[in-house]
Scaffold this motif. Structure first.
Motif, PDB file in Angstrom:
ATOM      1  N   MET A 210       0.820  -1.203   0.000  1.00  0.00           N
ATOM      2  CA  MET A 210       0.000   0.000   0.000  1.00  0.00           C
ATOM      3  C   MET A 210       0.854   1.253   0.000  1.00  0.00           C
ATOM      4  SD  MET A 210      -2.950  -1.124  -0.423  1.00  0.00           S
ATOM      5  CE  MET A 210      -3.659   0.505  -0.466  1.00  0.00           C
ATOM      6  N   SER A 211       2.045   1.218   0.614  1.00  0.00           N
ATOM      7  CA  SER A 211       2.870   2.418   0.664  1.00  0.00           C
ATOM      8  C   SER A 211       3.335   2.842  -0.722  1.00  0.00           C
ATOM      9  CB  SER A 211       4.073   2.210   1.596  1.00  0.00           C
ATOM     10  OG  SER A 211       4.978   1.291   1.016  1.00  0.00           O
ATOM     11  N   GLN A 212       3.263   1.938  -1.688  1.00  0.00           N
ATOM     12  CA  GLN A 212       3.653   2.237  -3.061  1.00  0.00           C
ATOM     13  C   GLN A 212       2.452   2.419  -3.986  1.00  0.00           C
ATOM     14  OE1 GLN A 212       6.916   2.684  -3.666  1.00  0.00           O
ATOM     15  NE2 GLN A 212       7.201   2.276  -1.503  1.00  0.00           N
ATOM     16  N   HIS A 213       1.246   2.351  -3.461  1.00  0.00           N
ATOM     17  CA  HIS A 213       0.061   2.330  -4.307  1.00  0.00           C
ATOM     18  C   HIS A 213      -0.258   3.703  -4.894  1.00  0.00           C
ATOM     19  CE1 HIS A 213      -3.748   1.158  -5.916  1.00  0.00           C
ATOM     20  NE2 HIS A 213      -3.372  -0.084  -5.707  1.00  0.00           N
ATOM     21  N   PRO A 214      -0.620   3.766  -6.172  1.00  0.00           N
ATOM     22  CA  PRO A 214      -0.875   5.065  -6.820  1.00  0.00           C
ATOM     23  C   PRO A 214      -2.131   5.786  -6.341  1.00  0.00           C
ATOM     24  CG  PRO A 214      -1.397   3.273  -8.319  1.00  0.00           C
ATOM     25  CD  PRO A 214      -0.741   2.649  -7.100  1.00  0.00           C
ATOM     26  N   TYR A 215      -3.038   5.125  -5.621  1.00  0.00           N
ATOM     27  CA  TYR A 215      -4.265   5.773  -5.184  1.00  0.00           C
ATOM     28  C   TYR A 215      -4.156   6.411  -3.809  1.00  0.00           C
ATOM     29  CZ  TYR A 215      -6.391   3.244  -9.093  1.00  0.00           C
ATOM     30  OH  TYR A 215      -6.706   2.760 -10.331  1.00  0.00           O
ATOM     31  N   ILE A 216      -3.014   6.308  -3.157  1.00  0.00           N
ATOM     32  CA  ILE A 216      -2.827   6.911  -1.839  1.00  0.00           C
ATOM     33  C   ILE A 216      -2.941   8.424  -1.955  1.00  0.00           C
ATOM     34  CG2 ILE A 216      -1.074   7.383  -0.080  1.00  0.00           C
ATOM     35  CD1 ILE A 216      -0.197   4.481  -0.454  1.00  0.00           C
ATOM     36  N   GLY A 217      -3.594   9.027  -0.977  1.00  0.00           N
ATOM     37  CA  GLY A 217      -3.732  10.479  -0.954  1.00  0.00           C
ATOM     38  C   GLY A 217      -5.151  10.906  -0.641  1.00  0.00           C
ATOM     39  N   MET A 218      -5.433  12.172  -0.912  1.00  0.00           N
ATOM     40  CA  MET A 218      -6.724  12.772  -0.577  1.00  0.00           C
ATOM     41  C   MET A 218      -7.674  12.699  -1.766  1.00  0.00           C
ATOM     42  SD  MET A 218      -8.516  14.241   1.781  1.00  0.00           S
ATOM     43  CE  MET A 218      -7.348  14.798   3.005  1.00  0.00           C
ATOM     44  N   TRP A 219      -8.920  12.285  -1.474  1.00  0.00           N
ATOM     45  CA  TRP A 219      -9.999  12.193  -2.454  1.00  0.00           C
ATOM     46  C   TRP A 219     -11.158  13.018  -1.914  1.00  0.00           C
ATOM     47  CZ3 TRP A 219      -9.257   9.582  -7.013  1.00  0.00           C
ATOM     48  CH2 TRP A 219      -8.081   8.833  -7.097  1.00  0.00           C
ATOM     49  N   VAL A 220     -11.738  13.888  -2.762  1.00  0.00           N
ATOM     50  CA  VAL A 220     -12.733  14.856  -2.302  1.00  0.00           C
ATOM     51  C   VAL A 220     -13.898  14.898  -3.282  1.00  0.00           C
ATOM     52  CG1 VAL A 220     -13.091  17.292  -1.698  1.00  0.00           C
ATOM     53  CG2 VAL A 220     -10.862  16.229  -1.296  1.00  0.00           C
ATOM     54  N   THR A 221     -15.136  14.988  -2.745  1.00  0.00           N
ATOM     55  CA  THR A 221     -16.302  15.168  -3.613  1.00  0.00           C
ATOM     56  C   THR A 221     -16.237  16.575  -4.214  1.00  0.00           C
ATOM     57  OG1 THR A 221     -17.641  15.883  -1.720  1.00  0.00           O
ATOM     58  CG2 THR A 221     -17.788  13.553  -2.352  1.00  0.00           C
ATOM     59  N   ASP A 222     -16.916  16.767  -5.340  1.00  0.00           N
ATOM     60  CA  ASP A 222     -16.855  18.054  -6.038  1.00  0.00           C
ATOM     61  C   ASP A 222     -17.307  19.218  -5.169  1.00  0.00           C
ATOM     62  OD1 ASP A 222     -15.792  16.911  -8.329  1.00  0.00           O
ATOM     63  OD2 ASP A 222     -17.750  16.675  -9.300  1.00  0.00           O
ATOM     64  N   ASP A 223     -18.257  18.990  -4.252  1.00  0.00           N
ATOM     65  CA  ASP A 223     -18.717  20.074  -3.374  1.00  0.00           C
ATOM     66  C   ASP A 223     -17.832  20.234  -2.134  1.00  0.00           C
ATOM     67  OD1 ASP A 223     -19.437  17.886  -1.801  1.00  0.00           O
ATOM     68  OD2 ASP A 223     -21.591  18.323  -1.828  1.00  0.00           O
ATOM     69  N   GLY A 224     -16.823  19.355  -1.981  1.00  0.00           N
ATOM     70  CA  GLY A 224     -15.900  19.447  -0.854  1.00  0.00           C
ATOM     71  C   GLY A 224     -16.450  18.949   0.461  1.00  0.00           C
ATOM     72  N   HIS A 225     -17.684  18.453   0.472  1.00  0.00           N
ATOM     73  CA  HIS A 225     -18.319  18.029   1.719  1.00  0.00           C
ATOM     74  C   HIS A 225     -17.679  16.758   2.303  1.00  0.00           C
ATOM     75  CE1 HIS A 225     -21.436  17.732   4.741  1.00  0.00           C
ATOM     76  NE2 HIS A 225     -21.582  16.462   4.425  1.00  0.00           N
ATOM     77  N   VAL A 226     -17.329  15.806   1.447  1.00  0.00           N
ATOM     78  CA  VAL A 226     -16.725  14.551   1.916  1.00  0.00           C
ATOM     79  C   VAL A 226     -15.283  14.513   1.436  1.00  0.00           C
ATOM     80  CG1 VAL A 226     -16.875  12.036   1.932  1.00  0.00           C
ATOM     81  CG2 VAL A 226     -18.965  13.413   1.805  1.00  0.00           C
ATOM     82  N   ARG A 227     -14.380  14.284   2.390  1.00  0.00           N
ATOM     83  CA  ARG A 227     -12.948  14.226   2.107  1.00  0.00           C
ATOM     84  C   ARG A 227     -12.398  12.941   2.692  1.00  0.00           C
ATOM     85  NH1 ARG A 227     -14.982  18.278   4.199  1.00  0.00           N
ATOM     86  NH2 ARG A 227     -14.043  18.063   6.249  1.00  0.00           N
ATOM     87  N   GLN A 228     -11.823  12.125   1.842  1.00  0.00           N
ATOM     88  CA  GLN A 228     -11.342  10.816   2.281  1.00  0.00           C
ATOM     89  C   GLN A 228      -9.855  10.708   1.967  1.00  0.00           C
ATOM     90  OE1 GLN A 228     -12.068   6.864   0.193  1.00  0.00           O
ATOM     91  NE2 GLN A 228     -13.753   7.031   1.639  1.00  0.00           N
ATOM     92  N   GLU A 229      -9.059  10.475   3.014  1.00  0.00           N
ATOM     93  CA  GLU A 229      -7.628  10.313   2.820  1.00  0.00           C
ATOM     94  C   GLU A 229      -7.283   8.833   2.926  1.00  0.00           C
ATOM     95  OE1 GLU A 229      -3.352  12.132   4.175  1.00  0.00           O
ATOM     96  OE2 GLU A 229      -5.089  12.536   5.442  1.00  0.00           O
ATOM     97  N   LEU A 230      -6.685   8.303   1.857  1.00  0.00           N
ATOM     98  CA  LEU A 230      -6.186   6.927   1.855  1.00  0.00           C
ATOM     99  C   LEU A 230      -4.731   6.989   2.287  1.00  0.00           C
ATOM    100  CD1 LEU A 230      -7.718   5.653  -1.511  1.00  0.00           C
ATOM    101  CD2 LEU A 230      -8.669   5.501   0.803  1.00  0.00           C
ATOM    102  N   LEU A 231      -4.446   6.406   3.435  1.00  0.00           N
ATOM    103  CA  LEU A 231      -3.122   6.484   4.040  1.00  0.00           C
ATOM    104  C   LEU A 231      -2.224   5.332   3.587  1.00  0.00           C
ATOM    105  CD1 LEU A 231      -4.465   7.365   7.578  1.00  0.00           C
ATOM    106  CD2 LEU A 231      -3.507   8.951   5.894  1.00  0.00           C
ATOM    107  N   GLU A 232      -0.936   5.532   3.657  1.00  0.00           N
ATOM    108  CA  GLU A 232       0.043   4.534   3.223  1.00  0.00           C
ATOM    109  C   GLU A 232      -0.019   3.238   4.011  1.00  0.00           C
ATOM    110  OE1 GLU A 232       3.944   6.171   3.346  1.00  0.00           O
ATOM    111  OE2 GLU A 232       3.534   7.626   1.770  1.00  0.00           O
TER     112      GLU A 232
END
Length: 113
Positions: free
Chosen positions: A35-57
């Motif tokens: 997972m520490s090398q996975h390309p999807y790690i990082g912050m993912w946000v809905t277009d309105d900014g209401h939901v913010r999901q961080e995928l951690l290493e």
């Protein structure tokens, strides 16, 4: 004291102390290393900014909703373009990465930030 957890079927030493209070090293599971090398790690946000999901290493996620920080937390695993979540409160969910910067999850569209 030694603390351990099971992550993806692999025992994981989280932290602890040995005899005479010596610190024990933290060991990564095979899943954590992948997972520490996975390309999807990082912050993912809905277009309105209401939901913010961080995928951690370390294979964990932290999701904020509105002004509520850490509304949901748990672990996740990615297989191909599919993601599966196991929330710490006990429910499960899944999603699909439709491209490198777009995640569909829970009826929402997330964009990489």
């Amino acid at each position: 004291m030694l603390r351990a957890a099971i992550l993806g079927g692999t025992a994981l030493v989280l932290a602890g102390t040995g005899h005479a209070g010596q610190a024990l090293p933290v060991q990564q599971s095979e899943n954590e290393e992948a997972m520490s090398q996975h390309p999807y790690i990082g912050m993912w946000v809905t277009d309105d900014g209401h939901v913010r999901q961080e995928l951690l290493e370390n294979g964990r996620y932290d999701e904020a909703r509105g002004t509520r920080q850490s509304a949901y937390q748990g672990r996740y695993e990615v297989s191909g373009n599919e993601i599966r979540y196991w929330d710490d409160t006990g429910f499960t969910a899944d999603g699909t990465f439709v491209d490198a910067d777009t995640l569909h999850h829970g009826g929402m569209v997330f964009r990489r930030r």
